[in-house]
Motif scaffolding. Structure first.
Motif, PDB file in Angstrom:
ATOM      1  N   GLN A 172     -34.098   2.195  50.940  1.00 33.23           N
ATOM      2  CA  GLN A 172     -33.366   2.161  49.709  1.00 33.23           C
ATOM      3  C   GLN A 172     -32.894   0.813  48.964  1.00 33.23           C
ATOM      4  N   ARG A 173     -33.057   0.085  49.601  1.00 32.53           N
ATOM      5  CA  ARG A 173     -32.274  -1.079  48.535  1.00 32.53           C
ATOM      6  C   ARG A 173     -32.873  -1.190  47.859  1.00 32.53           C
ATOM      7  N   GLN A 174     -34.651  -1.546  48.428  1.00 33.55           N
ATOM      8  CA  GLN A 174     -35.799  -1.987  47.355  1.00 33.55           C
ATOM      9  C   GLN A 174     -34.991  -0.878  46.122  1.00 33.55           C
ATOM     10  N   ILE A 175     -35.103  -0.281  45.642  1.00 36.01           N
ATOM     11  CA  ILE A 175     -35.699   1.215  45.500  1.00 36.01           C
ATOM     12  C   ILE A 175     -34.189   0.807  44.319  1.00 36.01           C
ATOM     13  N   ILE A 176     -32.689   0.305  44.512  1.00 39.48           N
ATOM     14  CA  ILE A 176     -31.961   0.709  43.856  1.00 39.48           C
ATOM     15  C   ILE A 176     -32.091  -1.177  43.310  1.00 39.48           C
ATOM     16  N   SER A 177     -33.049  -1.904  43.645  1.00 45.89           N
ATOM     17  CA  SER A 177     -32.681  -3.339  43.162  1.00 45.89           C
ATOM     18  C   SER A 177     -34.206  -3.040  41.935  1.00 45.89           C
ATOM     19  N   LEU A 178     -35.082  -2.568  42.517  1.00 41.20           N
ATOM     20  CA  LEU A 178     -35.630  -2.147  41.345  1.00 41.20           C
ATOM     21  C   LEU A 178     -35.330  -1.505  40.143  1.00 41.20           C
ATOM     22  N   VAL A 179     -34.339  -0.501  40.517  1.00 38.29           N
ATOM     23  CA  VAL A 179     -34.520   0.574  39.207  1.00 38.29           C
ATOM     24  C   VAL A 179     -33.579   0.331  38.610  1.00 38.29           C
ATOM     25  N   ALA A 180     -32.248  -0.056  39.535  1.00 42.35           N
ATOM     26  CA  ALA A 180     -30.711  -0.223  39.212  1.00 42.35           C
ATOM     27  C   ALA A 180     -30.976  -1.689  38.630  1.00 42.35           C
ATOM     28  N   LEU A 237     -36.362  -1.373  36.155  1.00 42.13           N
ATOM     29  CA  LEU A 237     -37.581  -0.578  36.758  1.00 42.13           C
ATOM     30  C   LEU A 237     -38.071   0.580  36.189  1.00 42.13           C
ATOM     31  N   PRO A 238     -39.151   1.077  35.949  1.00 45.41           N
ATOM     32  CA  PRO A 238     -39.354   2.583  35.417  1.00 45.41           C
ATOM     33  C   PRO A 238     -39.782   2.666  36.920  1.00 45.41           C
ATOM     34  N   TYR A 239     -39.503   4.044  37.546  1.00 45.48           N
ATOM     35  CA  TYR A 239     -39.999   4.817  38.413  1.00 45.48           C
ATOM     36  C   TYR A 239     -41.123   4.743  39.047  1.00 45.48           C
ATOM     37  N   VAL A 261     -43.588   2.519  38.200  1.00 46.94           N
ATOM     38  CA  VAL A 261     -43.737   0.811  38.674  1.00 46.94           C
ATOM     39  C   VAL A 261     -43.303   0.908  39.507  1.00 46.94           C
ATOM     40  N   VAL A 262     -42.118   0.841  39.894  1.00 51.11           N
ATOM     41  CA  VAL A 262     -41.687   1.211  41.428  1.00 51.11           C
ATOM     42  C   VAL A 262     -41.961   1.325  42.177  1.00 51.11           C
ATOM     43  N   ALA A 263     -42.607   2.644  41.943  1.00 56.12           N
ATOM     44  CA  ALA A 263     -43.320   3.516  42.498  1.00 56.12           C
ATOM     45  C   ALA A 263     -45.215   2.485  43.188  1.00 56.12           C
ATOM     46  N   GLU A 264     -45.595   1.991  42.423  1.00 59.24           N
ATOM     47  CA  GLU A 264     -46.611   1.292  42.257  1.00 59.24           C
ATOM     48  C   GLU A 264     -46.454   0.468  43.074  1.00 59.24           C
TER      49      GLU A 264
END
Length: 163
Positions: free
Chosen positions: A111-119, A123-125, A127-130
């Motif tokens: 979750q921390r990685q996702i918050i960092s990359l998105v918020a 980055l768009p979802y 790109v984060v998924a990739e």
């Protein structure tokens, strides 16, 4: 490629900080990431930004596995080292940053990685998924859970929702 990597350094540093929770550890992670980026050849048809973030994440995972210790950073240096600012506003702002840092540190790493990359990185979802090599839906669900956890952690004690 050296110029492109140089331009990515601030974003990679913020991402490294979000993973490690410590500026000294983030700087070490950034150095190891850049070293790996320069030593290894970039795969064909891969965007440098996506590849760099993926390499950074993988270097962090490798370090965690080698240490077999999860770091929970209680002491974090200020992000604005060297700046002298006085006043109530700065103190209040610093208290809020510390609360957000503590709440981020309590999130599971995914979750921390996702918050960092998105918020934080914006980055768009897709790109984060990739970068994280997960489905886009997983990015969205982890982000939703992370936002709820942060909201609950940052809410005043008398307004917290019970889960």
């Amino acid at each position: 490629m050296h110029q492109e990597i140089t331009e990515l350094l601030p974003s990679l540093r913020r991402f490294a900080y979000s993973l490690t929770g410590s500026m000294p550890d983030a700087d070490d992670l950034l150095q190891n990431t850049v070293e790996r980026l320069l030593v290894r050849s970039r795969p064909d048809d891969v965007d440098l930004t996506k590849w760099a973030f993926r390499v950074c994440r993988n270097v962090w995972i490798d370090e965690c596995r080698a240490r077999k210790v999860r770091r929970v950073a209680a002491d974090k240096p200020e992000l604005s080292e060297g700046q002298v600012v006085d006043g109530e506003h700065h103190t209040t702002q610093q208290i809020e940053w510390n609360r957000v840092d503590a709440a981020m540190a309590e999130l599971p790493q995914e979750q921390r990685q996702i918050i960092s990359l998105v918020a934080i990185q914006g980055l768009p979802y897709k790109v984060v998924a990739e970068i994280l090599e997960v489905p886009r839906g997983t990015v969205m669900s982890r982000l939703a859970r992370a936002r709820v956890a942060l909201r609950d952690a940052l809410a005043p004690a008398n307004m917290r929702t019970e889960s």
